[in-house]
Structures are given as structure tokens and as C-alpha cells.
Design a protein around this motif. Structure first.
Motif, PDB file in Angstrom:
ATOM      1  N   LEU A 115      19.452  37.266  57.472  1.00 23.04           N
ATOM      2  CA  LEU A 115      17.996  37.422  57.425  1.00 23.04           C
ATOM      3  C   LEU A 115      17.505  37.921  56.072  1.00 23.04           C
ATOM      4  N   SER A 116      18.363  38.690  55.376  1.00 22.21           N
ATOM      5  CA  SER A 116      17.908  39.244  54.102  1.00 22.21           C
ATOM      6  C   SER A 116      18.114  38.270  52.936  1.00 22.21           C
ATOM      7  N   ILE A 117      18.499  37.024  53.251  1.00 26.49           N
ATOM      8  CA  ILE A 117      18.695  36.024  52.192  1.00 26.49           C
ATOM      9  C   ILE A 117      17.536  35.033  52.236  1.00 26.49           C
ATOM     10  N   SER A 118      16.875  34.860  51.101  1.00 27.39           N
ATOM     11  CA  SER A 118      15.698  33.978  51.134  1.00 27.39           C
ATOM     12  C   SER A 118      16.091  32.492  51.140  1.00 27.39           C
ATOM     13  N   ASP A 119      17.172  32.141  50.488  1.00 30.54           N
ATOM     14  CA  ASP A 119      17.607  30.740  50.475  1.00 30.54           C
ATOM     15  C   ASP A 119      18.346  30.426  51.780  1.00 30.54           C
ATOM     16  N   LYS A 120      17.606  29.897  52.748  1.00 27.95           N
ATOM     17  CA  LYS A 120      18.159  29.729  54.097  1.00 27.95           C
ATOM     18  C   LYS A 120      19.356  28.769  54.136  1.00 27.95           C
ATOM     19  N   LYS A 121      19.348  27.760  53.260  1.00 28.61           N
ATOM     20  CA  LYS A 121      20.458  26.788  53.260  1.00 28.61           C
ATOM     21  C   LYS A 121      21.776  27.455  52.863  1.00 28.61           C
ATOM     22  N   GLU A 122      21.635  28.438  51.985  1.00 27.91           N
ATOM     23  CA  GLU A 122      22.832  29.097  51.457  1.00 27.91           C
ATOM     24  C   GLU A 122      23.201  30.349  52.252  1.00 27.91           C
ATOM     25  N   ALA A 123      22.357  30.706  53.224  1.00 24.74           N
ATOM     26  CA  ALA A 123      22.481  32.016  53.874  1.00 24.74           C
ATOM     27  C   ALA A 123      23.876  32.270  54.440  1.00 24.74           C
ATOM     28  N   GLN A 124      24.401  31.300  55.186  1.00 22.61           N
ATOM     29  CA  GLN A 124      25.692  31.548  55.823  1.00 22.61           C
ATOM     30  C   GLN A 124      26.808  31.714  54.786  1.00 22.61           C
ATOM     31  N   ARG A 125      26.791  30.842  53.767  1.00 24.42           N
ATOM     32  CA  ARG A 125      27.847  30.918  52.749  1.00 24.42           C
ATOM     33  C   ARG A 125      27.780  32.271  52.011  1.00 24.42           C
ATOM     34  N   LEU A 126      26.557  32.661  51.630  1.00 27.98           N
ATOM     35  CA  LEU A 126      26.400  33.935  50.922  1.00 27.98           C
ATOM     36  C   LEU A 126      26.827  35.118  51.782  1.00 27.98           C
ATOM     37  N   GLN A 127      26.490  35.034  53.062  1.00 31.70           N
ATOM     38  CA  GLN A 127      26.871  36.113  53.979  1.00 31.70           C
ATOM     39  C   GLN A 127      28.398  36.202  54.075  1.00 31.70           C
ATOM     40  N   GLU A 128      29.048  35.030  54.140  1.00 28.49           N
ATOM     41  CA  GLU A 128      30.521  35.033  54.230  1.00 28.49           C
ATOM     42  C   GLU A 128      31.140  35.605  52.943  1.00 28.49           C
ATOM     43  N   ASP A 129      30.553  35.214  51.804  1.00 29.57           N
ATOM     44  CA  ASP A 129      31.051  35.726  50.507  1.00 29.57           C
ATOM     45  C   ASP A 129      30.948  37.240  50.450  1.00 29.57           C
ATOM     46  N   ILE A 130      29.768  37.750  50.852  1.00 27.54           N
ATOM     47  CA  ILE A 130      29.546  39.191  50.719  1.00 27.54           C
ATOM     48  C   ILE A 130      30.450  39.951  51.698  1.00 27.54           C
ATOM     49  N   PHE A 131      30.700  39.360  52.865  1.00 27.42           N
ATOM     50  CA  PHE A 131      31.605  40.014  53.822  1.00 27.42           C
ATOM     51  C   PHE A 131      32.998  40.153  53.217  1.00 27.42           C
ATOM     52  N   SER A 132      33.483  39.096  52.570  1.00 29.27           N
ATOM     53  CA  SER A 132      34.841  39.214  52.026  1.00 29.27           C
ATOM     54  C   SER A 132      34.843  40.226  50.878  1.00 29.27           C
ATOM     55  N   GLN A 133      33.748  40.274  50.131  1.00 34.08           N
ATOM     56  CA  GLN A 133      33.659  41.247  49.037  1.00 34.08           C
ATOM     57  C   GLN A 133      33.682  42.684  49.563  1.00 34.08           C
ATOM     58  N   TYR A 134      33.074  42.900  50.739  1.00 34.88           N
ATOM     59  CA  TYR A 134      33.018  44.255  51.300  1.00 34.88           C
ATOM     60  C   TYR A 134      34.084  44.490  52.372  1.00 34.88           C
ATOM     61  N   LEU A 135      35.137  43.670  52.307  1.00 34.08           N
ATOM     62  CA  LEU A 135      36.280  43.833  53.196  1.00 34.08           C
ATOM     63  C   LEU A 135      35.893  43.852  54.667  1.00 34.08           C
ATOM     64  N   LEU A 136      34.929  42.997  55.004  1.00 32.52           N
ATOM     65  CA  LEU A 136      34.564  42.844  56.409  1.00 32.52           C
ATOM     66  C   LEU A 136      35.164  41.513  56.874  1.00 32.52           C
ATOM     67  N   GLN A 137      35.971  41.585  57.925  1.00 32.60           N
ATOM     68  CA  GLN A 137      36.626  40.372  58.430  1.00 32.60           C
ATOM     69  C   GLN A 137      35.562  39.363  58.874  1.00 32.60           C
ATOM     70  N   PRO A 138      35.851  38.054  58.749  1.00 30.40           N
ATOM     71  CA  PRO A 138      34.868  37.041  59.159  1.00 30.40           C
ATOM     72  C   PRO A 138      34.393  37.238  60.607  1.00 30.40           C
ATOM     73  N   GLU A 139      35.300  37.743  61.478  1.00 32.66           N
ATOM     74  CA  GLU A 139      34.930  37.924  62.902  1.00 32.66           C
ATOM     75  C   GLU A 139      33.783  38.925  63.083  1.00 32.66           C
ATOM     76  N   VAL A 140      33.620  39.806  62.106  1.00 29.36           N
ATOM     77  CA  VAL A 140      32.564  40.839  62.238  1.00 29.36           C
ATOM     78  C   VAL A 140      31.191  40.182  62.400  1.00 29.36           C
ATOM     79  N   ALA A 141      31.015  38.992  61.805  1.00 32.81           N
ATOM     80  CA  ALA A 141      29.733  38.290  61.894  1.00 32.81           C
ATOM     81  C   ALA A 141      29.328  38.043  63.351  1.00 32.81           C
ATOM     82  N   GLU A 142      30.321  37.936  64.215  1.00 32.21           N
ATOM     83  CA  GLU A 142      30.051  37.624  65.624  1.00 32.21           C
ATOM     84  C   GLU A 142      29.867  38.867  66.490  1.00 32.21           C
ATOM     85  N   LEU A 143      29.988  40.032  65.891  1.00 29.31           N
ATOM     86  CA  LEU A 143      29.877  41.265  66.682  1.00 29.31           C
ATOM     87  C   LEU A 143      28.430  41.763  66.741  1.00 29.31           C
ATOM     88  N   TYR A 144      28.179  42.633  67.710  1.00 29.64           N
ATOM     89  CA  TYR A 144      26.883  43.307  67.815  1.00 29.64           C
ATOM     90  C   TYR A 144      27.031  44.711  67.223  1.00 29.64           C
TER      91      TYR A 144
END
Ligand SMILES: Nc1ncnc2c1ncn2[C@@H]1O[C@H](COP(=O)(O)OP(=O)(O)OP(=O)(O)O)[C@@H](O)[C@H]1O
Ligand code: NI
Length: 320
Positions: A115-144
Motif C-alpha cells: 500500500l505504501s508503494i505508489s507504482d502499483k505495477k511494481e508494488a509486489q516486486r518492490l515489496q519482495e525486494d525490501i523483505f529480503s533486504q530486511y531479512l523477512l522470509q517471503p512467507e511473512v507476506a502471507e501472515l497477519y
């Protein structure tokens, strides 16, 4: 111009209605001053209730309806109006909130960060990139949110604040509840962001974390900025520090002898006159009880104390 943000003489009061609809004005912040340079980490230190979060909320334009703000906030040399705050918030100016309740409990983490990414087309890719940068496993995206540990939640809040192009990041208590390793990680993340040209306002109770990474440190007391010091001023016996409260904070650290500070910060309703620190200050004189000192330049910092020069000279006699 080197200055990014300049807050001058900010005051905030709340209008409350008590039983029987009596109107009550609660002045909580009186004279907050703070400036941040480009590519600088400015830490704000102060005990609970000293106005740190309210300052952040005032800059972001997210104060409650019943609040009134006076004073000036300039950003890049121009007045930061409520309209501009709305345009910049979540984009050029990002916020890492104090409370994890800022996360939507019913939305998956990945979606919230996107939601905090303005370029909606790139949102998922950017979110995945930032997660790996902050040592958050990809599965975290699916958690509440309730499924995350304290440290992970902090990392998610930071990741969503630093994604995309921001200039100023305001972090409200980003470190409590973190173990040593996670703390080092978060602080390192802030110094990396500074390397990338960003400015950071880091609100904290943790004087050691502040000294670790900040370039300058502002000290708040009862809704007033009482000192802005350089990181280098916090060393040895604290002689370079200007305000008796800052000196006392320094001396209360375990490595400096653990000298506790007696008493409490006054509440806005106490009606304390003069310098708000005078009831606890061993050097208070009549002038301190009567008149709030000006915020004046002192060496390469600033201080609000009538007698700071005398105190700096007699530092070794400091008692509390
Ligand atoms: N909505 C409000 N209505 C009335 N008073 C408020 C409101 N929000 C904050 N205050 C008061 O303003 C003062 C400053 O609050 P603030 O949240 O900025 O403190 P803080 O320095 O961030 O403290 P902490 O370290 O506990 O987060 C406190 O005395 C608080 O009770
Ligand atoms: Ni706060």
C-alpha cells in the motif's frame, strides 16, 4: 541549502470538554524547537510525556481534531502547510509509528507494505525486494499482524517506511522490545539510510542508541526543547553538555556512576512557571522560577538555561 526541516517555537494545546461541558484547555507543548539537516540523524530524547510523539504527529499532520498548533514548521525552506503535509506524508516524509497498532489487523502483511508503494505495477516486486533486504522470509507476506514477533513487526514497520523514495523518515521509538541483535540491525539500517542521503528523526528513550548513530541529539523536557547537542558532547564527565537536565541524564547512565535524578517532570496542569526543570535543579535561582530562558546558541549547540555558562565551568561540582 543544508537544512531540511526547521521547527520553531511549536506549541500544541488540546481542547477538552469535562463533565457539564466545561471547556478546558490543556497546553501540552510550549516551545519546541528542532532542525534537521540533509543526510543527518537527529535523535530526540525525553522522558514519557515530554512531547516527542506529538512533535512527530505535528510534522506529519496527523494530530487529533481537538488539537491546536502554533509556531512554524518549514520543510526545504518553505512553510509546511496542512495541504503540503498531506501530499508529502507516506511519500517524501515517511513515518515509523511508535505503536504496532498502526498496522491493520485484518490485512496480510505483504498487502499492507504494498500500500505504501505508489507504482502499483511494481508494488509486489518492490515489496519482495525490501523483505529480503530486511531479512523477512517471503512467507511473512502471507501472515497477519498478530502472527508476527515483536522484532519482525518492527522490521515490517521499518521496511514499509523506507520503501520507495523518501527524504525524511520519522521513527517514533523504533527500538523497544528488540533483542541486542535486532537492535543493532535496526540502528545499522538507519545509518545505511543516511548513507543513501536520507534524513532521520529518531525519537527514543534510549540514550545509548541515540549516541550510537545520531549526529545531533535534541533533549525535550515537559514539552520544551531544553538542549540540542552534538553527539561528541556526550563524553567523559559531561562537561561539554549545557543543560543541568542533560548532564543529569548523562550521569544517570550505569557507566557514568548511575546517579539517579530525583523527582518527576511536571505535568502540563501543574502550572509550573519559569524553567520547567527548576523544581529539580540543584542550581535554580529566583530567575529560574520566574522566567523561561530563551533558546540560545551555545558553542555548536543550543540551550535553554539562564546559567549554563556558569554550570559548564563548574561541571565537576555538579551535584544532584
Ligand atoms: N489527544 C490528547 N489529548 C490530551 N493530551 C494529550 C493527547 N495526546 C497526548 N497528550 C499529552 O501530551 C503530552 C505529550 O505526549 P506525547 O505522546 O507527545 O509524549 P511522548 O514524549 O511521546 O511520550 P512517550 O515516551 O510515553 O511516548 C502528554 O502529557 C500526553 O498526556
Ligand atoms: Ni511517544
Amino acid at each position: 541549502m543544508n537544512k531540511l526541516l526547521d521547527v520553531k517555537n511549536l506549541s500544541i494545546h488540546f481542547t477538552q470538554y469535562t463533565k457539564g461541558l466545561h471547556k478546558r484547555i490543556l497546553p501540552v507543548i510550549h516551545h519546541l524547537d528542532l532542525d534537521i539537516n540533509r543526510q543527518e540523524i537527529m535523535a530526540v530524547l525525553g522522558s514519557s510525556g515530554s512531547g516527542k510523539s506529538l512533535l512527530a504527529h505535528a510534522i506529519l499532520g496527523i494530530l487529533p481534531e481537538n488539537s491546536t498548533v502554533n509556531g512554524t514548521i518549514a520543510y526545504k525552506g518553505e512553510q509546511l502547510t496542512e495541504e503540503k503535509k498531506l501530499l508529502l506524508r507516506g511519500k517524501e516524509i515517511r513515518f515509523i509509528p511508535q505503536s504496532v497498532t498502526y498496522l491493520d489487523p485484518l490485512m496480510k502483511i505483504g498487502k499492507q507494505v504494498q500500500l505504501s508503494i505508489s507504482d502499483k505495477k511494481e508494488a509486489q516486486r518492490l515489496q519482495e525486494d525490501i523483505f529480503s533486504q530486511y531479512l523477512l522470509q517471503p512467507e511473512v507476506a502471507e501472515l497477519y499482524p498478530f502472527e508476527l514477533s515483536g522484532g519482525m513487526t518492527r522490521r515490517v514497520l521499518i521496511a514499509s517506511a523506507v520503501i520507495g523514495d523518501s527524504t525524511l523518515i520519522i521513527a517514533d521509538e523504533p527500538t523497544p522490545g528488540l533483542d541486542k541483535e535486532a537492535l543493532t540491525e535496526v540502528l545499522q539500517c538507519f545509518t545505511d539510510l543516511r548513507e543513501k542521503g536520507k534524513s532521520i528523526l529518531m525519537i527514543t528513550h534510549d540514550i545509548e542508541a541515540a549516541m550510537d548513530i545520531a549526529d545531533r541529539i535534541a533533549i525535550f523536557y515537559a514539552g520544551i526543547t531544553i538542549e540540542i547537542a552534538n553527539k561528541a558532547d556526550f563524553h567523559g564527565d559531561g562537561k561539554q553538555l549545557r543543560h543541568p537536565y542533560t548532564k543529569a541524564l548523562w550521569r544517570a547512565l550505569p557507566e557514568n556512576g548511575f546517579h539517579p535524578i530525583q523527582g518527576n517532570q511536571p505535568s502540563p496542569l501543574d502550572g509550573t512557571t519559569g524553567c520547567p526543570f527548576h523544581p529539580r535543579c540543584p542550581f535554580a535561582k529566583d530567575l529560574c522560577r520566574e522566567q523561561l530562558p530563551e533558546f540560545q546558541t551555545a558553542g555548536n549547540g543550543k540551550v535553554r538555561c539562564h546559567y549554563y555558562e556558569e554550570l559548564q565551568e563548574n561541571n565537576n561540582d555538579f551535584k544532584n
